[in-house]
Enzyme design. Sequence first.
Site, PDB file in Angstrom:
ATOM      1  N   LYS A  58       0.851  -1.194   0.000  1.00 11.51           N
ATOM      2  CA  LYS A  58       0.000   0.000   0.000  1.00 11.51           C
ATOM      3  C   LYS A  58       0.884   1.240   0.000  1.00 11.51           C
ATOM      4  CE  LYS A  58      -3.919   2.011   2.585  1.00 11.51           C
ATOM      5  NZ  LYS A  58      -4.721   1.927   3.822  1.00 11.51           N
ATOM      6  N   SER A  70      -9.978  -0.337   7.008  1.00  9.10           N
ATOM      7  CA  SER A  70      -9.338  -0.186   5.701  1.00  9.10           C
ATOM      8  C   SER A  70      -8.629  -1.425   5.165  1.00  9.10           C
ATOM      9  CB  SER A  70      -8.351   0.979   5.731  1.00  9.10           C
ATOM     10  OG  SER A  70      -9.045   2.195   5.615  1.00  9.10           O
ATOM     11  N   SER A 111      -9.709   1.839   2.764  1.00 10.60           N
ATOM     12  CA  SER A 111      -8.841   2.570   1.865  1.00 10.60           C
ATOM     13  C   SER A 111      -7.804   1.706   1.141  1.00 10.60           C
ATOM     14  CB  SER A 111      -8.088   3.634   2.666  1.00 10.60           C
ATOM     15  OG  SER A 111      -7.220   3.043   3.616  1.00 10.60           O
TER      16      SER A 111
END
Lengths: 492, 490
Positions: B79, B183, B159
């Site tokens: 990420k 997330s 996210s």
Amino acid sequence: MAPSSRRSWEIVIGLEVHAQVLSQSKLFSSAPTTFGASPNTQVSFIDAAFPGMLPVLNSACVDQAIKTGLGLHAKINLSSIFERKNYFYPDLPAGYQISQYQHPIVGEGWLEIEPNPGEAKRIGIERLHLEQDAGKSLHDLSPQATYVDLNRAGVALMEIVTKPDMRSSSEAIAFLKKLRMLLRYLGTCDGNMEEGSLRADVNISVHQPGTPLGTRAEIKNVNSMRFIAQAIDFEMHRQIDLLESGVCVVQETRLFDASTGETRSMRDKENAQDYRYFPDPDLLPLCLDKEHIETLRRNLPELPDLKRQRLMETFGLSAYDADLIVSEPEYAAYYEAALKVLCASCGENVSTSQQAKILANWFLGDFFAHLNHTDVSFETTPITPTRLAGLIYLILTEIISGKIAKDVFSFMETEEGTAEEIVARHGLQQMTDTKAIESIVHDVLTREADHVAAYKAGKDKLFGYFVGQIMKATQGKANPQTVNVLLKKLLG
Amino acid sequence: MTAALAYQTLAEAQKNLHQRVFSARALVQAFQERITAYQSLNAFITECPEHALQAADVADARFAKGEARALEGIPLAIKDIFCTKGVRTTAGSNMLKGFVPPYESTVTQKLLDAGAIFLGKTNMDEFAMGSSNSTSAFGCAVSPWKRTSDGKSLVPGGSSGGSAAATAAHLCAGAMGTDTGGSIRQPAAFCGITGIKPTYGRCSRFGVIALASSLDQAGPMTKTVQDAAILLEIISGYDPQDSTSACVEVPHFEAEIGASIKGLRVGIPKEYQVEGMSMELRQLWDTGAQWLKDAGAEIVSVSLPSTPYALPAYYIINPAEASSNFARYDGVRFSHRTSKAEDLWDLYERSRAEGFGKEVKRRIFIGTYVLSAGYFEAYYVKARKVQALIRQEFLEAFKNVDVLLAPTTPTGAFAQDEEPKDPVTMYLNDVLTVTVNLAGLPAISVPAGLTQEKTPLGLQLIAPHFREDFLFRTGSVLESCARFPFWKEG
């Protein structure tokens, strides 16, 4: 309100002192803290608030705060909390300062000052907390730009807040001097006001005794003792003038302008800050171990008040001498080191108070003059405590007179060797052989027959003249007491 | 061949690499070909192809010398919130469009030290604020799953949407995400993969760009529960650079896979039956409980009465911390700087106005407001009290049960054009996940079923602090009962 005379106003002063913690590295990073390094060379990614960087508390700074708290006779809080004080400024890279707000590491304490000789007054301490210093914004390097130096960003500060216990600028100065001395003894702050290691904000209000406290103004940006006194005196008169003309004092932050000696109001924008304090989620509550605090307490150095008392009680020094010696830790360290050597050399032949007194005279007199007229410091002087003690020893054992000792001291500034070796090298030993002195006295009196006759006719003052002549003949080496005794005898 | 390599689980790839069935280079190339083929998923913000191939050659050399490490040659997607030394790290924001960190986060360093290879940095909601990947400054990532009725593409969730999409579409052997309010778990559920949010303090936050520091945790996103156990064991552990990381032992998580749950007490929190939960998820929840019961667990009803207050408390604490954390993006040092500033305040205002997206600005406004004098007590202090209460209720519940079972989300993934327009409806997506972050607990989302539209649904397990072992043990039972069909071409 009936007009009242200025005498009836009482000024009430509280201080917020920022003391830079003496430590190898910053409060939350491992960057070094040395003063005067090239701009932005002592900055870690944490200090520059790079993304993903996290603060890690430096336990050495915590110990320094605890020691200072103990020196201030204050309560050490076993649990304290670091919070974020949020505001934007280029020298504050994270956009917040990590500080302690609701739960400081040190609570209430006190420090005693002597506003006038022999008169003690306790100034209450409200709290002491740890926080980060900001960097420096340099506005004067370029007309278009402001430069930022982050070397100081993140350095640990102790904010020490007093109670509103001071009643004059001289009390405020006495407090600051006393606090500075304490910090220097503890080794927790170097107390250097020029370099900004010790800074103070002043809270002032005026009121008439017996009535509630007045509205206070806070004065920032005062960076020397002299300016602090000036700022307080100016602000006191300003507030009294306002009140006497029927105008209220506004609670506000004011800046001291050193060029005019006046204080002026800061812009509203700066006054209206909302810092949005909240606990820093990157740091756990700071929990202290009782045993650790006791260990620090046991290892505290002797603090100035006790040292002063000991010098007076054990060694019979006057309050004046003791105050001077204690006023800086390096003075006391030097004096005590020399005294230790001296006492060891003299044994029980000379009383310790006599040794202490003569050493104090030489230390505060000739030695200080030596520091003043040469470039040397306590660290670099060739006159080490051991050498000075050696010189005093020669005086106390009557190897040399006090007068000759001054010459020996001068030689010691440039020559190697102990005082004893210098005395031998230059043949400065005191004449203690009574027969040899007697023969010189005899010669002088024979040569000065006229004056002897005058003396005998009643001109007593000539006695000193004879002493002078004998000293001259012996190059000052004759033992003055022996000379006195012999003169009296031979003059009949 | 390429698909076959990519379809393997991480554990299978690990075994085959060690047995030298194929080379690390071949595996990396297989994923790289797919990344190229699936550009439309927009799963990556930055790819590092040369870097990955070089690393593959190093891995192959180590295999040849018999010096292979635990994750030698395993290609992962990271990420874009983890700072990676020398590789641009944007946090999905224009603010950090040009930011190349000179340091490596502790979590990614641990992966590198174990021999893992990074294929690139995955797309995400801007600064991890979002539940559908729509706030990314680099365009939305897309789930590989499509609805059967109308063929519409779905949001990958957020996210960590890029990591979820990349893992689901077999563009990597596994991925790293972060979870502040769901997330990791929500996109895992939306994309039909496994995602675990570890206990707060289990993994270091050093080098992870902060959203809400007291809630953020890194964790793996993988195809299987076993894969998650392998990765979590590597990235866990105390880090002296993170004061909030915990000094606790890291168990051998992989050993929990397939272990018996006989006698395990599973709680069903009744307050998690929220309004708007789809019938399919209600049924899946019951089915999941039945699977666990059949495997020997005891099912217990549990009450967590403060659950309805979790979401409002979360949306005070999260923006409060974010508003302060984001003050460093001021245009002065590493972040976006406006070209038009007239003075210092203008520089701040323009740089931040240009650099931050809408959702970030919204949270800065909210956070600044709730911390302001006069509102602080009513909002922030009260939210922290709610947080304490929620934590306390969990601790109470865990006196009687070992794990809790609930759906990860109230519904399955929605299509991109069906995304709720108002933020509050959007925030409701997090209603089942934020409680765990507020309490600092570990939780895992396991893909457990499909909607009628053949899109994924996830079940969530929650365990006491530092009992991730319960999650892996129970999660692997759910997994084997669910026989979840991973996404495949065609």
